[in-house]
Scaffold this active site. Structure first.
Site, PDB file in Angstrom:
ATOM      1  N   TYR A  78       0.909  -1.225  -0.040  1.00 30.14           N
ATOM      2  CA  TYR A  78      -0.079   0.053   0.150  1.00 30.14           C
ATOM      3  C   TYR A  78       0.897   0.997  -0.023  1.00 30.14           C
ATOM      4  CZ  TYR A  78      -4.091   3.140   1.071  1.00 30.14           C
ATOM      5  OH  TYR A  78      -4.888   4.239   0.730  1.00 30.14           O
ATOM      6  N   PHE A 130      -6.065  21.662 -24.479  1.00 30.37           N
ATOM      7  CA  PHE A 130      -6.505  20.094 -24.535  1.00 30.37           C
ATOM      8  C   PHE A 130      -7.901  20.017 -23.794  1.00 30.37           C
ATOM      9  CE2 PHE A 130      -6.650  15.680 -23.801  1.00 30.37           C
ATOM     10  CZ  PHE A 130      -6.612  15.232 -24.951  1.00 30.37           C
ATOM     11  N   THR A 131      -8.494  19.226 -24.380  1.00 33.91           N
ATOM     12  CA  THR A 131      -9.932  19.105 -23.843  1.00 33.91           C
ATOM     13  C   THR A 131     -10.042  19.044 -22.341  1.00 33.91           C
ATOM     14  OG1 THR A 131      -9.995  16.660 -24.339  1.00 33.91           O
ATOM     15  CG2 THR A 131     -10.962  18.163 -25.863  1.00 33.91           C
ATOM     16  N   ASP A 221       2.552  20.507 -20.321  1.00 37.02           N
ATOM     17  CA  ASP A 221       1.657  19.230 -20.561  1.00 37.02           C
ATOM     18  C   ASP A 221       2.829  18.323 -21.466  1.00 37.02           C
ATOM     19  OD1 ASP A 221       0.541  17.307 -21.511  1.00 37.02           O
ATOM     20  OD2 ASP A 221      -1.449  18.306 -21.916  1.00 37.02           O
ATOM     21  N   LYS A 264       0.561   8.128 -23.338  1.00 39.37           N
ATOM     22  CA  LYS A 264       1.214   8.377 -24.563  1.00 39.37           C
ATOM     23  C   LYS A 264       2.556   8.061 -24.764  1.00 39.37           C
ATOM     24  CE  LYS A 264      -2.922  10.286 -24.503  1.00 39.37           C
ATOM     25  NZ  LYS A 264      -3.303  11.832 -23.998  1.00 39.37           N
ATOM     26  N   ARG A 388     -11.924  15.935 -34.335  1.00 44.15           N
ATOM     27  CA  ARG A 388     -11.452  17.067 -33.426  1.00 44.15           C
ATOM     28  C   ARG A 388     -11.752  18.431 -34.041  1.00 44.15           C
ATOM     29  NH1 ARG A 388      -9.180  15.211 -28.477  1.00 44.15           N
ATOM     30  NH2 ARG A 388     -11.296  14.961 -28.283  1.00 44.15           N
ATOM     31  N   PHE A 455     -17.910  15.260 -26.768  1.00 45.28           N
ATOM     32  CA  PHE A 455     -17.578  14.488 -27.980  1.00 45.28           C
ATOM     33  C   PHE A 455     -17.612  12.888 -27.503  1.00 45.28           C
ATOM     34  CE2 PHE A 455     -13.550  13.906 -26.317  1.00 45.28           C
ATOM     35  CZ  PHE A 455     -13.352  15.120 -25.263  1.00 45.28           C
TER      36      PHE A 455
HETATM   37  C1  LIG Z   1      -4.101  12.577 -23.514  1.00 47.11           C
HETATM   38  C2  LIG Z   1      -3.703  13.901 -23.192  1.00 47.11           C
HETATM   39  C3  LIG Z   1      -4.230  14.281 -22.036  1.00 47.11           C
HETATM   40  C4  LIG Z   1      -4.733  13.854 -20.901  1.00 47.11           C
HETATM   41  O1  LIG Z   1      -4.462  12.432 -20.534  1.00 47.11           O
HETATM   42  P1  LIG Z   1      -5.196  11.450 -20.151  1.00 47.11           P
HETATM   43  O2  LIG Z   1      -4.472  10.363 -19.809  1.00 47.11           O
HETATM   44  O3  LIG Z   1      -6.003  10.769 -20.951  1.00 47.11           O
HETATM   45  O4  LIG Z   1      -6.056  11.659 -18.973  1.00 47.11           O
HETATM   46  C5  LIG Z   1      -3.525  15.770 -21.765  1.00 47.11           C
HETATM   47  N1  LIG Z   1      -2.825  16.507 -22.700  1.00 47.11           N
HETATM   48  C6  LIG Z   1      -2.665  15.972 -23.866  1.00 47.11           C
HETATM   49  C7  LIG Z   1      -1.942  16.763 -24.705  1.00 47.11           C
HETATM   50  C8  LIG Z   1      -2.999  14.781 -24.084  1.00 47.11           C
HETATM   51  O5  LIG Z   1      -2.792  14.260 -25.148  1.00 47.11           O
END
Ligand SMILES: *Cc1c(COP(=O)(O)O)cnc(C)c1O
Length: 463
Positions: A78, A130-131, A221, A264, A388, A455
């Site tokens: 844990y 980003f969304t 990011d 990613k 997009r 979306f």
């Molecule tokens: C995918 C992504 C996010 C969000 O990450 P999640 O792991 O899907 O929550 C943030 N910024 C960028 C540029 C992304 O491609």
């Protein structure tokens, strides 16, 4: 015809395949039925009904044998898991940040950062948005301001480093609102919504040089940090002889912190983190991570997940891997360009974006041309892609009006180490075939529109 045997231009896979997953094809009739049932939203299709799944490169990566081996040495304690210590050290080594907070994925990190670093009414300038990032900023009272260079909004304009921040836009905002009213600058490498466009080292350096004396933090990011580093190595003067690892080190020397989606460039299926140098901010992040994610030593991940991401981060820095990754995508883009298909140029780091405005000029933007095009491409060949454009942009929370983005695109996103060049050929052939009868693609209207991040689950029908 682009020559796939030109190994300098299109390097072959720098790996061999050890595990395979069988995919099946379904008939066009079946696909027509499936997309109708999915409300013309590719997010609502069953994975089994997709032949080549380019919905996203998020969490769809193939892990290496070393990562799978790492899964077996998960320390599921844990607290104080050794995999956490491995991950923490890896992030510190690669990015040079002092503190690391694990999260279940990127948006977990965005949630934490937005909560601890934004006071209601403060501005959060960013190179496009980003969304999920923007959602968390706005949900915490932040006001997002787009400060990406103008060229990023021009889909057909082929210039390098289209993801750069426009310093004049940033300075104007700071002059108007005052440095104390800027929560932080959010700098994404690469810029997903602009088409995976990279940011130059020069720009990162200049943004930092401007912000540091004013006490404005720059938070990256860094979801696609390795892809961005490859573009710098390939195209920015003075970086040709530097390794990807060295470039990444320099990139992050200009940042005060970062949010990361391991799904990613971490080359895993789940995971993420928040990193920063500031001790006080770190203290606050640790308070919140316990509430939203889990203990500061796992943050919503299993020990094995943390091991896999630690290994994946190192693999993403291998020069041969990242060169292949970016160039495979360029191959798909080159094939489409050769056939006269309108795409965003230059081709970015993780996806090829079809320009739906030029692909379907007969569909007005309020009839969701990109959404319609994504649905049609699925019917054509079983290739799943993602809208997009105006649907993803959502509505202004104050006025309730649709945000109307200049870019109206369909994203063909390539998962890491999953598909071969032959798969790219199949995708290219399908898009080219569809383009020949594009007039058959019809506009859509909402039959169900959720309030947040619409979306993902919205449903449509033909007009
Ligand atoms: C995918 C992504 C996010 C969000 O990450 P999640 O792991 O899907 O929550 C943030 N910024 C960028 C540029 C992304 O491609």
């Amino acid at each position: 015809m682009v020559d796939v045997f030109d190994l300098k231009k299109y390097p072959a896979e720098p790996f061999k395949i050890k595990t395979v997953e069988t995919v099946k094809t379904i008939t066009k009739e079946h696909r027509e039925k499936a997309i109708k049932e999915a409300g013309y939203n590719t997010f609502l299709l069953k994975s089994e009904d997709c032949y080549i799944d380019l919905l996203t490169d998020s969490g769809t990566n193939a892990m290496s044998d070393k990562q799978w081996a790492g899964m077996m040495i998960g320390d599921e304690a844990y607290a104080g898991s050794r995999n956490w210590l491995h991950l923490e050290k890896t992030v510190q080594d690669i990015f040079g940040f002092k503190h690391v907070v694990p999260t279940h994925q990127g948006r977990g990190a965005e949630n934490l950062l937005s909560r601890i670093a934004i006071k209601p009414g403060q501005y959060v300038p960013g190179n496009m948005y980003f969304t999920t990032t923007r959602y968390h900023q706005e949900a915490n009272g932040g006001i997002f301001v787009d400060i990406i260079r103008d060229e990023a909004h021009d889909a057909g304009l082929n210039v390098p480093f289209k993801g750069d921040i426009c310093l004049d836009k940033l300075k104007k905002l700071v002059d108007e609102k005052g440095a104390e009213n800027i929560a932080y600058v959010c700098l994404a490498v690469t810029v997903n919504l602009a088409g995976g466009q990279p940011v130059s080292m020069k720009n990162m350096r200049e943004v930092s040089e401007y912000c540091r004396p004013l006490g404005i933090k720059v938070m990256y990011d860094c979801t696609r940090f390795a892809e961005n580093a490859f573009f710098i190595q390939e195209q920015e003067e003075g970086y040709q002889d530097k390794s990807i690892a060295e470039i990444v080190k320099e990139m992050f020397s200009y940042a005060d912190g970062a949010t990361m989606s391991g799904k990613k460039d971490g080359i895993v299926n789940i995971g993420g983190f928040l990193a920063m140098n500031d001790d006080e901010l770190f203290g606050k992040a640790k308070e919140f991570v316990v509430v939203f994610e889990g203990m500061p030593s796992y943050g919503g991940m299993a020990g094995r997940d943390m091991e896999a991401i630690a290994i994946g981060l190192k693999e993403s820095l291998q020069d041969s891997y990242i060169e292949y990754r970016v160039k495979q995508i360029r191959y798909l883009g080159d094939r489409l360009l050769e056939a006269g298909i309108p795409i965003i140029e230059p081709v970015g780091g993780h996806a090829v974006f079809l320009d739906a405005k030029r692909f379907c000029p007969h569909i007005p933007q309020d009839q969701f041309p990109a959404q319609a095009l994504a649905a049609a491409l699925y019917v054509e060949a079983g290739v799943r892609s993602m809208e997009r454009g105006i649907v993803s942009a959502g509505r202004d929370p104050k006025t309730g009006e649709n945000h109307v983005p200049k870019l109206e695109t369909v994203r063909l996103t390539i998962p890491r180490r999953v598909y071969t060049y032959k798969h790219m050929d199949i995708v290219a052939d399908a898009v080219i075939k569809l383009y020949k009868h594009k007039e058959d693609i019809r506009g859509l209207k909402f039959v169900y529109e959720p309030k947040q991040l619409r979306f993902f689950t919205a449903r449509f029908e033909h007009i």
